[in-house]
Enzyme design. Structure first.
Site, PDB file in Angstrom:
ATOM      1  N   HIS A 237       0.823  -1.205   0.000  1.00  0.00           N
ATOM      2  CA  HIS A 237       0.000   0.000   0.000  1.00  0.00           C
ATOM      3  C   HIS A 237       0.867   1.270   0.000  1.00  0.00           C
ATOM      4  CE1 HIS A 237      -2.834   3.027   0.034  1.00  0.00           C
ATOM      5  NE2 HIS A 237      -2.192   3.545   1.062  1.00  0.00           N
ATOM      6  N   TYR A 241       2.004   5.606  -2.372  1.00  0.00           N
ATOM      7  CA  TYR A 241       2.313   6.999  -2.016  1.00  0.00           C
ATOM      8  C   TYR A 241       3.781   7.322  -2.277  1.00  0.00           C
ATOM      9  CZ  TYR A 241      -2.340   6.765  -0.122  1.00  0.00           C
ATOM     10  OH  TYR A 241      -3.695   6.586  -0.001  1.00  0.00           O
ATOM     11  N   HIS A 388      -8.900   1.753 -11.650  1.00  0.00           N
ATOM     12  CA  HIS A 388      -8.446   2.653 -10.575  1.00  0.00           C
ATOM     13  C   HIS A 388      -6.952   2.948 -10.697  1.00  0.00           C
ATOM     14  CE1 HIS A 388      -7.556   4.126  -6.531  1.00  0.00           C
ATOM     15  NE2 HIS A 388      -6.771   3.087  -6.305  1.00  0.00           N
ATOM     16  N   PHE A 389      -6.144   1.905 -10.827  1.00  0.00           N
ATOM     17  CA  PHE A 389      -4.715   2.237 -10.747  1.00  0.00           C
ATOM     18  C   PHE A 389      -4.139   2.765 -12.059  1.00  0.00           C
ATOM     19  CE2 PHE A 389      -4.229  -2.556 -10.942  1.00  0.00           C
ATOM     20  CZ  PHE A 389      -3.567  -2.639 -12.135  1.00  0.00           C
ATOM     21  N   HIS A 390      -4.908   2.637 -13.140  1.00  0.00           N
ATOM     22  CA  HIS A 390      -4.412   3.331 -14.335  1.00  0.00           C
ATOM     23  C   HIS A 390      -4.638   4.844 -14.249  1.00  0.00           C
ATOM     24  CE1 HIS A 390      -3.813  -0.661 -16.042  1.00  0.00           C
ATOM     25  NE2 HIS A 390      -2.987  -0.063 -16.890  1.00  0.00           N
ATOM     26  N   ARG A 451      -9.982  -9.181 -13.091  1.00  0.00           N
ATOM     27  CA  ARG A 451      -8.702  -8.624 -13.519  1.00  0.00           C
ATOM     28  C   ARG A 451      -7.703  -9.774 -13.605  1.00  0.00           C
ATOM     29  NH1 ARG A 451      -5.690  -6.143  -8.123  1.00  0.00           N
ATOM     30  NH2 ARG A 451      -3.995  -5.878  -9.600  1.00  0.00           N
ATOM     31  N   ARG A 452      -6.510  -9.470 -14.138  1.00  0.00           N
ATOM     32  CA  ARG A 452      -5.421 -10.448 -14.207  1.00  0.00           C
ATOM     33  C   ARG A 452      -5.878 -11.757 -14.844  1.00  0.00           C
ATOM     34  NH1 ARG A 452      -2.145  -9.848  -8.538  1.00  0.00           N
ATOM     35  NH2 ARG A 452      -0.860  -8.215  -9.392  1.00  0.00           N
TER      36      ARG A 452
HETATM   37 FE1  HAS Z   1      -5.397   2.767  -4.661  1.00  0.00          FE
HETATM   38  C1  HAS Z   1      -5.813  -0.654  -5.014  1.00  0.00           C
HETATM   39  C2  HAS Z   1      -7.669   2.831  -2.126  1.00  0.00           C
HETATM   40  C3  HAS Z   1      -4.802   6.126  -4.180  1.00  0.00           C
HETATM   41  C4  HAS Z   1      -2.651   2.567  -6.723  1.00  0.00           C
HETATM   42  N1  HAS Z   1      -4.433   1.248  -5.703  1.00  0.00           N
HETATM   43  C5  HAS Z   1      -4.789  -0.078  -5.740  1.00  0.00           C
HETATM   44  C6  HAS Z   1      -3.904  -0.786  -6.612  1.00  0.00           C
HETATM   45  C7  HAS Z   1      -2.986   0.125  -7.070  1.00  0.00           C
HETATM   46  C8  HAS Z   1      -3.336   1.400  -6.498  1.00  0.00           C
HETATM   47  C9  HAS Z   1      -1.821  -0.164  -7.991  1.00  0.00           C
HETATM   48  O1  HAS Z   1      -8.857   0.781  -0.159  1.00  0.00           O
HETATM   49  C10 HAS Z   1      -3.998  -2.275  -6.963  1.00  0.00           C
HETATM   50  C11 HAS Z   1      -3.003  -3.116  -6.217  1.00  0.00           C
HETATM   51  C12 HAS Z   1      -3.136  -4.558  -6.648  1.00  0.00           C
HETATM   52  O2  HAS Z   1      -2.465  -4.958  -7.602  1.00  0.00           O
HETATM   53  O3  HAS Z   1      -3.960  -5.268  -6.079  1.00  0.00           O
HETATM   54  N2  HAS Z   1      -6.149   4.205  -3.435  1.00  0.00           N
HETATM   55  C13 HAS Z   1      -7.107   4.036  -2.499  1.00  0.00           C
HETATM   56  C14 HAS Z   1      -7.442   5.326  -1.887  1.00  0.00           C
HETATM   57  C15 HAS Z   1      -6.627   6.269  -2.469  1.00  0.00           C
HETATM   58  C16 HAS Z   1      -5.807   5.536  -3.423  1.00  0.00           C
HETATM   59  C17 HAS Z   1      -8.465   5.590  -0.829  1.00  0.00           C
HETATM   60  N3  HAS Z   1      -4.014   4.079  -5.335  1.00  0.00           N
HETATM   61  C18 HAS Z   1      -3.916   5.406  -4.983  1.00  0.00           C
HETATM   62  C19 HAS Z   1      -2.762   5.997  -5.588  1.00  0.00           C
HETATM   63  C20 HAS Z   1      -2.154   4.984  -6.299  1.00  0.00           C
HETATM   64  C21 HAS Z   1      -2.954   3.796  -6.136  1.00  0.00           C
HETATM   65  C22 HAS Z   1      -2.351   7.428  -5.408  1.00  0.00           C
HETATM   66  C23 HAS Z   1      -0.937   4.984  -7.130  1.00  0.00           C
HETATM   67  C24 HAS Z   1      -0.156   6.001  -7.328  1.00  0.00           C
HETATM   68  N4  HAS Z   1      -6.534   1.362  -3.777  1.00  0.00           N
HETATM   69  C25 HAS Z   1      -7.330   1.585  -2.687  1.00  0.00           C
HETATM   70  C26 HAS Z   1      -7.829   0.293  -2.185  1.00  0.00           C
HETATM   71  C27 HAS Z   1      -7.302  -0.698  -3.012  1.00  0.00           C
HETATM   72  C28 HAS Z   1      -6.489   0.001  -3.993  1.00  0.00           C
HETATM   73  C29 HAS Z   1      -8.715   0.036  -1.045  1.00  0.00           C
HETATM   74  C30 HAS Z   1      -7.513  -2.234  -2.908  1.00  0.00           C
HETATM   75  C31 HAS Z   1      -8.684  -2.626  -3.695  1.00  0.00           C
HETATM   76  C32 HAS Z   1      -8.795  -4.117  -3.866  1.00  0.00           C
HETATM   77  O4  HAS Z   1      -9.906  -4.627  -3.711  1.00  0.00           O
HETATM   78  O5  HAS Z   1      -7.810  -4.797  -4.203  1.00  0.00           O
HETATM   79  C33 HAS Z   1      -6.562   7.743  -2.105  1.00  0.00           C
HETATM   80  O6  HAS Z   1      -5.309   8.016  -1.530  1.00  0.00           O
HETATM   81  C34 HAS Z   1      -6.843   8.651  -3.242  1.00  0.00           C
HETATM   82  C35 HAS Z   1      -6.848  10.100  -2.845  1.00  0.00           C
HETATM   83  C36 HAS Z   1      -6.888  11.004  -4.052  1.00  0.00           C
HETATM   84  C37 HAS Z   1      -7.661  12.076  -4.208  1.00  0.00           C
HETATM   85  C38 HAS Z   1      -7.581  12.907  -5.452  1.00  0.00           C
HETATM   86  C39 HAS Z   1      -6.982  14.265  -5.184  1.00  0.00           C
HETATM   87  C40 HAS Z   1      -6.805  15.066  -6.437  1.00  0.00           C
HETATM   88  C41 HAS Z   1      -5.788  15.915  -6.660  1.00  0.00           C
HETATM   89  C42 HAS Z   1      -5.704  16.687  -7.966  1.00  0.00           C
HETATM   90  C43 HAS Z   1      -6.410  18.023  -7.850  1.00  0.00           C
HETATM   91  C44 HAS Z   1      -6.198  18.884  -9.046  1.00  0.00           C
HETATM   92  C45 HAS Z   1      -7.050  18.955 -10.084  1.00  0.00           C
HETATM   93  C46 HAS Z   1      -6.682  19.836 -11.232  1.00  0.00           C
HETATM   94  C47 HAS Z   1      -8.292  18.166 -10.153  1.00  0.00           C
HETATM   95  C48 HAS Z   1      -8.599  12.515  -3.149  1.00  0.00           C
HETATM   96  C49 HAS Z   1      -4.743  16.154  -5.643  1.00  0.00           C
HETATM   97  C50 HAS Z   1      -7.696  20.945 -11.420  1.00  0.00           C
HETATM   98  C51 HAS Z   1      -7.385  21.605 -12.709  1.00  0.00           C
HETATM   99  C52 HAS Z   1      -7.736  22.856 -13.035  1.00  0.00           C
HETATM  100  C53 HAS Z   1      -7.421  23.362 -14.389  1.00  0.00           C
HETATM  101  C54 HAS Z   1      -8.429  23.763 -12.103  1.00  0.00           C
HETATM  102 CU    CU Z   2      -3.714   0.564  -1.008  1.00  0.00          CU
END
Ligand code: HAS
Ligand code: CU
Length: 561
Positions: A237, A241, A388-390, A451-452
Site C-alpha cells: 500500500h 504513495y 483505478h490504478f491506471h 482482472r489479471r
Molecule cells: Fe489505490 C488498489 C484505495 C490512491 C494505486 N491502488 C490499488 C492498486 C494500485 C493502487 C496499484 O482501499 C492495486 C493493487 C493490486 O495490484 O492489487 N487508493 C485508495 C485510496 C486512495 C488511493 C483511498 N491508489 C492510490 C494511488 C495509487 C494507487 C495514489 C498509485 C499512485 N486502492 C485503494 C484500495 C485498493 C487500492 C482500497 C484495494 C482494492 C482491492 O480490492 O484490491 C486515495 O489516496 C486517493 C486520494 C486522491 C484524491 C484525489 C486528489 C486530487 C488531486 C488533484 C487536484 C487537481 C485537479 C486539477 C483536479 C482525493 C490532488 C484541477 C485543474 C484545473 C485546471 C483547475
Molecule cells: Cu492501497
C-alpha cells in the site's frame, strides 16, 4: 575585458559542475526508467488486443515464451516497480540537492545507490525474461519464481535506502551551515517521501529475507501464504504513495512556478506530507479485505484509516487548485471558473501535469469505493481495480513524470525540447486515451469482469462485457499513440535538440503563505516518526503477532506456467 571573461567563465563552469553528479544521476535514472517503461508499456498493448480476441502472443513466442501472464508480469514489474523507483530516486536526488542548494554529501554513495539498484534490476530481469518469474508484480506465493527474481528486487529496494542515508547526511550538513533555518519545502518533501518509503519497506524486506528467498533457494520446503501477503501489503500500500509523493513535490513546488504564480500555502503543504508520513503504512490490510486469517476488526480499522489518508490528498487538491487559481487570476483571468482559460496551456510541462491531476481526481474517488469495506467486496479482483490504478499510478504519476521530463531533460542535457506541440499533443492524447480506457475498465469491473485474466482465452466472457471491450482497445491504442509521441520527442531532444544554454533553470515556486508562516513543528521529523511508529504498532502489531506465532512454512511452491 579578458579578465572579466575569464572570471565569468569559471563561474559558469563551476555552477554547471556543481550539481554535475546529481544531474548525471537523474539523467541515467530517467533513461533507465523510460527504457523499461517502453517494454512494460508494449505489453499493455498486447493485453488490450488480447481482450479483443487479437492474440499476438504466439507471434512473439521466441522472445516471450510465457504468453499473456509473462507479458502481464513484465507489464506490472517494469511499469510500477522499475519505472517508478528508478525515476523517483533520480528525481528526488536532484530536487533535494537543488532545493538545499547543496550537492549531496556523498557523491560516491549516490553512485553506489545507482549501482546496487541496477545490479538488482539486471538480476531480476533475467528470470523475468526467461519466463521463470511469471508471478505478477505482487509475487503472491504459492506462485514461486526463481530466487534471482526475489534477490534482484530486494537489491533494488536496498539501493533506495542509501538515498535516505545520503539525504540525512546532506541535511545535517546543511543545518550546521544554516542554523535556525527551516528546510526548504522541496527538500523537506523529498525527505518525508524517502523516510516514509524506508519504513514501508520493512514489510517487503522481511517477506523476501525470511520467507521467499530461503524458500526459492530450497532452504525451507514451504511458505506461509497469508503471512507473505500481509508483509507484501505492508509495503504494497504505501508504495503507492511512494509513487505519488514525488508527483506531489512537483505539483506543489514547480507547477505553480510553471503557471507563473505561487503556491497557495506552504504550511498546509507540509501538513499534507506529514499526514502521509504517519498514515501511509498502517492501512495496507485494505488490500486483504477478502483474505482469510485476519480478523474483521482489523480489516475495518485499516479501512477506516484509509479514509483518513484521503485527507492529505484533499488538502493537496485544495492547495494545488488554489495555486492554479492564483496564477490564472494573476494572468488576467476573471470569473468563478473562467480563470482556468488564462492558465499557460501552451506550456507542455504545465499542461501535462494538470491533465494528470484532472484524471487523478476520478482515480481518487474510485479509491474511496475500494476503501469501503463492503463495496470492496464488489470490486475486488475485478477490472475496476485496474481502472483505478491506471488513473492513479498510470496517469497521476506516470503522466506527471513525463511532464517533468519536458523541462528536466532539457535542463540536464542543455538541449531544448524538440517539439513543444508534439508534447502538448502527447499530454492530451494520454488524457483522452486513459480516460476512455479506465472508464470502461471500471464499468467492466462492475459487470463482473475479473482482472489479471486472459480474457481473450476465457470461455465465460459475457455479452455485457463483449459490448464494452472494444472501447478498452480504443483507449489503449490512443495511449500507445501518445507514448509513441513521447518517445519520439525525447529521442529527438536528446539526439538532435537545439543546443540551448538558456534551458530552464530550476526555480521553485514562492508561496503566498511561505516559510515565514511555518511553525517549527512542521519542519521536524522525530515527533512525527514516533507517531508513525505507534500507529504502525497498533494497526499491524496484533495481526502480525498472530500470523508470525502461527506461521507454518508448509505450503509448497507452484510454477504452473
Ligand atoms: Fe489505490 C488498489 C484505495 C490512491 C494505486 N491502488 C490499488 C492498486 C494500485 C493502487 C496499484 O482501499 C492495486 C493493487 C493490486 O495490484 O492489487 N487508493 C485508495 C485510496 C486512495 C488511493 C483511498 N491508489 C492510490 C494511488 C495509487 C494507487 C495514489 C498509485 C499512485 N486502492 C485503494 C484500495 C485498493 C487500492 C482500497 C484495494 C482494492 C482491492 O480490492 O484490491 C486515495 O489516496 C486517493 C486520494 C486522491 C484524491 C484525489 C486528489 C486530487 C488531486 C488533484 C487536484 C487537481 C485537479 C486539477 C483536479 C482525493 C490532488 C484541477 C485543474 C484545473 C485546471 C483547475
Ligand atoms: Cu492501497
Amino acid at each position: 575585458m579578458a579578465h572579466a571573461m575569464s572570471s565569468a567563465r569559471p563561474m559558469v563552469a563551476e555552477s554547471a559542475e556543481r550539481f554535475g553528479t546529481e544531474k548525471r544521476i537523474a539523467g541515467i535514472n530517467i533513461l533507465i526508467a523510460f527504457t523499461f517503461l517502453a517494454v512494460g508499456g508494449l505489453m499493455g498493448v498486447l493485453q488490450v488486443l488480447n481482450y479483443n480476441g487479437i492474440d499476438l502472443y504466439p507471434a512473439i513466442k521466441p522472445v516471450l515464451p510465457g504468453g499473456y501472464y509473462q507479458g502481464l508480469s513484465l507489464h506490472g514489474v517494469l511499469n510500477v516497480l522499475v519505472f517508478t523507483t528508478f525515476y523517483i530516486i533520480g528525481f528526488l536526488t536532484f530536487i533535494f540537492a537543488k532545493a538545499l542548494d547543496k550537492p549531496m554529501a556523498s557523491p560516491a554513495m549516490a553512485w553506489v545507490t545507482l549501482g546496487v539498484m541496477t545490479t538488482g534490476l539486471l538480476t531480476a530481469a533475467v528470470p523475468l525474461l526467461l519466463n521463470q518469474a511469471t508471478v505478477l508484480f505482487t509475487f503472491y506465493p504459492p506462485l514461486k519464481a526463481s530466487s534471482l527474481y526475489y534477490i534482484g528486487l530486494t537489491l533494488v529496494v536496498a539501493g533506495t535506502w542509501l538515498l535516505l542515508v545520503n539525504m540525512i547526511l546532506t541535511r545535517n550538513a546543511w543545518l550546521k551551515a544554516n542554523p535556525g533555518k527551516i528546510t526548504p519545502l522541496p527538500a523537506f518533501m523529498a525527505l518525508v517521501t524517502m523516510s516514509m518509503w524506508t519504513i514501508a519497506t520493512i514489510g517487503i524486506a522481511s517477506e523476501m529475507i525470511f520467507l521467499l528467498i530461503p524458500w526459492s533457494l530450497g532452504l525451507v520446503q514451504g511458505t506461509d501464504v497469508i503471512l507473505a501477503r500481509t508483509l507484501f501489503w505492508f509495503t504494497g500500500h504505501p508504495i503507492v504513495y511512494f509513487w505519488l509523493l514525488p508527483a506531489y513535490v512537483s505539483w506543489y513546488t514547480l507547477v505553480p512556478q510553471h503557471a507563473g504564480g505561487k503556491l497557495f500555502s506552504e504550511p498546509m503543504a507540509r501538513v499534507s506530507f506529514i499526514l502521509f508520513l504517519i498514515l501511509s503504512v498502517p492501512i495496507g490490510i485494505h488490500h486483504q479485505i477478502t483474505d482469510p486469517g485476519i480478523s474483521e476488526a482489523w480489516k475495518l480499522v485499516h479501512a477506516t484509516f484509509t479514509f483518513v489518508v484521503f485527507f492529505p490528498s484533499l488538502l493537496t487538491f485544495f492547495n494545488v487548485v488554489a495555486s492554479l487559481e492564483y496564477s490564472g487570476r494573476k494572468r488576467g483571468g476573471k470569473g468563478w471558473l473562467t480563470w482556468i482559460f488564462s492558465l499557460p496551456w501552451g506550456k507542455p510541462e504545465f499542461t501535462t501535469q494538470v491533465v494528470a491531476m484532472l484524471l487523478f481526481a476520478f482515480g481518487g474517488i474510485g479509491g474511496l469505493v475500494n476503501a469501503s469495506y463492503n463495496l470492496d467486496l464488489v470490486v475486488h479482483n475485478t477490472a475496476w481495480i485496474s481502472g483505478h490504478f491506471h488513473l492513479t499510478v498510470g496517469t497521476a504519476v506516470a503522466l506527471s513524470f513525463m511532464g517533468i521530463t519536458y523541462w528536466l531533460v532539457p535542463h540536464i542535457t542543455g538541449r531544448a525540447l524538440w517539439s513543444r506541440r508534439m508534447a502538448l499533443a502527447q499530454a492530451w492524447t494520454w488524457f483522452v486515451g486513459m480516460g476512455i480506457f479506465s472508464h470502461f475498465m471500471h464499468e467492466l469491473g462492475l459487470r463482473g469482469m475479473p482482472r489479471r485474466t486472459m480474457i481473450g482465452g476465457a470461455p465465460y466472457v459475457l455479452d455485457s462485457w463483449k459490448v464494452l471491450l472494444p472501447m478498452t482497445m480504443v483507449g489503449g491504442l490512443i495511449m500507445f499513440f501518445s507514448a509513441a509521441l513521447y518517445y519520439l520527442n525525447m529521442i529527438m531532444t536528446i539526439s538532435a535538440g537545439q543546443k540551448d544554454s538558456r534551458t530552464q533553470e530550476v526555480v521553485f515556486a514562492k508561496a503566498v503563505s511561505g516559510p515565514e508562516d511555518v511553525p517549527a513543528i512542521l519542519d521536524r521529523f522525530t515527533p512525527w516518526l514516533a507517531v508513525a511508529a505507534v500507529l504502525i504498532l497498533v494497526n499491524y502489531g496484533p495481526t502480525l503477532f498472530n500470523l508470525v506465532t502461527n506461521a507454518r512454512l508448509n505450503i509448497p511452491g507452484l510454477s504452473p506456467w
